[in-house]
Design a protein around this motif. Structure first.
Motif, short mmCIF file in Angstrom:
data_model
loop_
_atom_site.label_atom_id
_atom_site.label_comp_id
_atom_site.label_asym_id
_atom_site.label_seq_id
_atom_site.Cartn_x
_atom_site.Cartn_y
_atom_site.Cartn_z
N VAL A 1 0.91 -1.19 -0.03
CA VAL A 1 -0.08 -0.03 0.00
C VAL A 1 0.92 1.26 -0.03
N GLY A 2 1.99 1.34 0.88
CA GLY A 2 2.86 2.45 0.80
C GLY A 2 3.53 2.65 -0.41
N GLY A 3 4.06 1.41 -0.93
CA GLY A 3 4.81 1.67 -2.20
C GLY A 3 3.73 2.24 -3.48
N LEU A 4 2.64 1.77 -3.41
CA LEU A 4 1.69 2.06 -4.27
C LEU A 4 1.25 3.74 -4.12
N LEU A 5 1.22 4.16 -3.08
CA LEU A 5 0.82 5.60 -2.62
C LEU A 5 2.07 6.39 -3.03
N VAL A 6 3.17 5.98 -2.80
CA VAL A 6 4.35 6.75 -3.07
C VAL A 6 4.58 6.76 -4.62
N PHE B 1 -3.60 6.20 -11.05
CA PHE B 1 -4.39 4.91 -10.99
C PHE B 1 -3.79 4.14 -9.80
N ALA B 2 -2.44 4.24 -9.59
CA ALA B 2 -2.10 3.36 -8.40
C ALA B 2 -2.64 4.02 -6.99
N LEU B 3 -3.18 5.05 -6.93
CA LEU B 3 -3.71 5.75 -5.58
C LEU B 3 -4.95 4.69 -5.30
N PRO B 4 -6.13 4.73 -6.41
CA PRO B 4 -7.29 4.06 -5.84
C PRO B 4 -6.98 2.38 -5.62
N MET B 5 -5.85 1.84 -6.27
CA MET B 5 -5.33 0.56 -6.32
C MET B 5 -4.83 0.53 -4.67
N ALA B 6 -4.17 1.40 -4.36
CA ALA B 6 -3.69 1.30 -2.72
C ALA B 6 -4.66 1.26 -1.95
N VAL B 7 -5.81 2.00 -2.20
CA VAL B 7 -7.14 1.81 -1.24
C VAL B 7 -7.59 0.41 -1.35
N VAL B 8 -7.65 -0.19 -2.64
CA VAL B 8 -8.47 -1.43 -2.58
C VAL B 8 -7.47 -2.55 -2.01
N VAL B 9 -6.25 -2.45 -2.00
CA VAL B 9 -5.52 -3.23 -1.49
C VAL B 9 -5.64 -3.14 -0.17
N ALA B 10 -5.72 -1.89 0.40
CA ALA B 10 -5.43 -1.91 1.85
C ALA B 10 -6.64 -2.40 2.63
N LEU B 11 -7.87 -2.24 1.81
CA LEU B 11 -8.97 -2.65 2.36
C LEU B 11 -9.38 -4.23 2.22
N ARG B 12 -8.71 -4.87 1.01
CA ARG B 12 -9.15 -6.27 0.52
C ARG B 12 -8.11 -7.28 0.83
N PHE B 13 -6.82 -6.72 0.68
CA PHE B 13 -5.84 -7.81 0.93
C PHE B 13 -5.67 -8.35 2.06
N GLU B 14 -5.49 -9.65 2.37
CA GLU B 14 -5.51 -10.34 3.61
C GLU B 14 -4.12 -10.57 3.40
N GLU B 15 -3.44 -10.22 4.76
CA GLU B 15 -2.00 -10.68 4.79
C GLU B 15 -1.71 -12.23 4.92
N PRO B 16 -0.81 -12.62 3.91
CA PRO B 16 -0.40 -14.09 4.00
C PRO B 16 -0.02 -14.51 5.32
N ALA B 17 -0.58 -15.71 5.73
CA ALA B 17 -0.30 -16.58 7.01
C ALA B 17 1.17 -16.83 7.40
N THR B 18 1.88 -16.63 6.32
CA THR B 18 3.24 -17.10 6.63
C THR B 18 4.32 -15.82 6.90
N VAL B 19 3.71 -14.73 6.77
CA VAL B 19 4.61 -13.50 7.04
C VAL B 19 5.07 -13.45 8.63
N GLY B 20 6.48 -13.24 8.66
CA GLY B 20 6.71 -13.21 10.08
C GLY B 20 7.19 -14.55 10.68
N THR C 1 2.39 10.94 -10.59
CA THR C 1 1.50 11.93 -10.96
C THR C 1 1.94 13.52 -10.68
N ALA C 2 2.57 13.52 -9.39
CA ALA C 2 3.10 15.13 -9.39
C ALA C 2 4.12 15.43 -10.47
#
Length: 194
Positions: free
Chosen positions: A81-86, A173-192, A92-93
């Motif tokens: 999400v942070g990568g998409l926002l940056v 287009f990366a900005l709404p993608m970041a919102v969708v990923v933030a709201l819908r992506f479930e963290e994979p169970a193996t992280v950490g 765009t800027a």
């Protein structure tokens, strides 16, 4: 899709990875067809306009290991999400930049966003799938990158004929993608767990 792993495209998690994966290849593919048109408006020269490409790829050398470490500590979703926002904000800027130096700085920042995307998306697929299913998923991810690298440069070439700034608006287009990923992506169970 048919075959043993045809259900991958119906998996929401994989769809979100593919969605986020559309942006990173555009860092170079969107800009390369319009480089010459930026010389006058940004005050660049034929000799230095190529630095816009280098500024985008250079941060990856340092930032990919940092992004990987962050993704292991805080999770894949916040880094993606942070990568998409940056990526989207900085890209765009550039449409608002009035000098080559500002555009170069924004491309450098956009490269930081890029470094937080592709390697983490590849890792997220490895977290979600294994064996032949992972190989299929990685192949589909790579194919989606190729499709983006084919379609968006054409759009960029058309938009630059209207105004030099317009191709950079595609990065938004990366900005709404970041919102969708933030709201819908479930963290994979193996992280950490490693």
């Amino acid at each position: 899709m048919v075959g043993d792993h045809g259900a991958l495209l119906a998996d929401r998690q994989f769809q979100l990875v593919l969605l986020a994966n559309l942006m990173p290849p555009l860092g170079t593919a969107l800009l390369s067809p319009v480089l010459d048109s930026l010389i006058g408006p940004l005050g660049a020269t034929k000799a230095n306009v190529g630095l816009l490409m280098s500024a985008y790829t250079a941060p990856a050398i340092v930032m990919i290991p940092i992004a990987g470490m962050l993704a292991d500590r805080v999770g894949r979703r916040p880094v993606i999400v942070g990568g998409l926002l940056v990526f989207g904000s900085a890209g765009t800027a550039i449409a608002l930049a009035d000098s080559f130096r500002i555009a170069l700085g924004l491309r450098l920042l956009q490269g930081v966003g890029f470094a937080a995307l592709t390697p983490i998306l590849i890792t997220a697929i490895g977290d979600l799938y294994s064996g032949a299913q992972e190989a299929t998923a990685q192949g589909l991810r790579f194919t989606s990158s190729g499709i983006a690298q084919t379609a968006f440069p054409l759009a960029s070439g058309v938009l630059v004929t209207v105004a030099w700034q317009y191709p950079f608006l595609l990065y938004a287009f990366a900005l709404p993608m970041a919102v969708v990923v933030a709201l819908r992506f479930e963290e994979p169970a193996t992280v950490g767990d490693a």
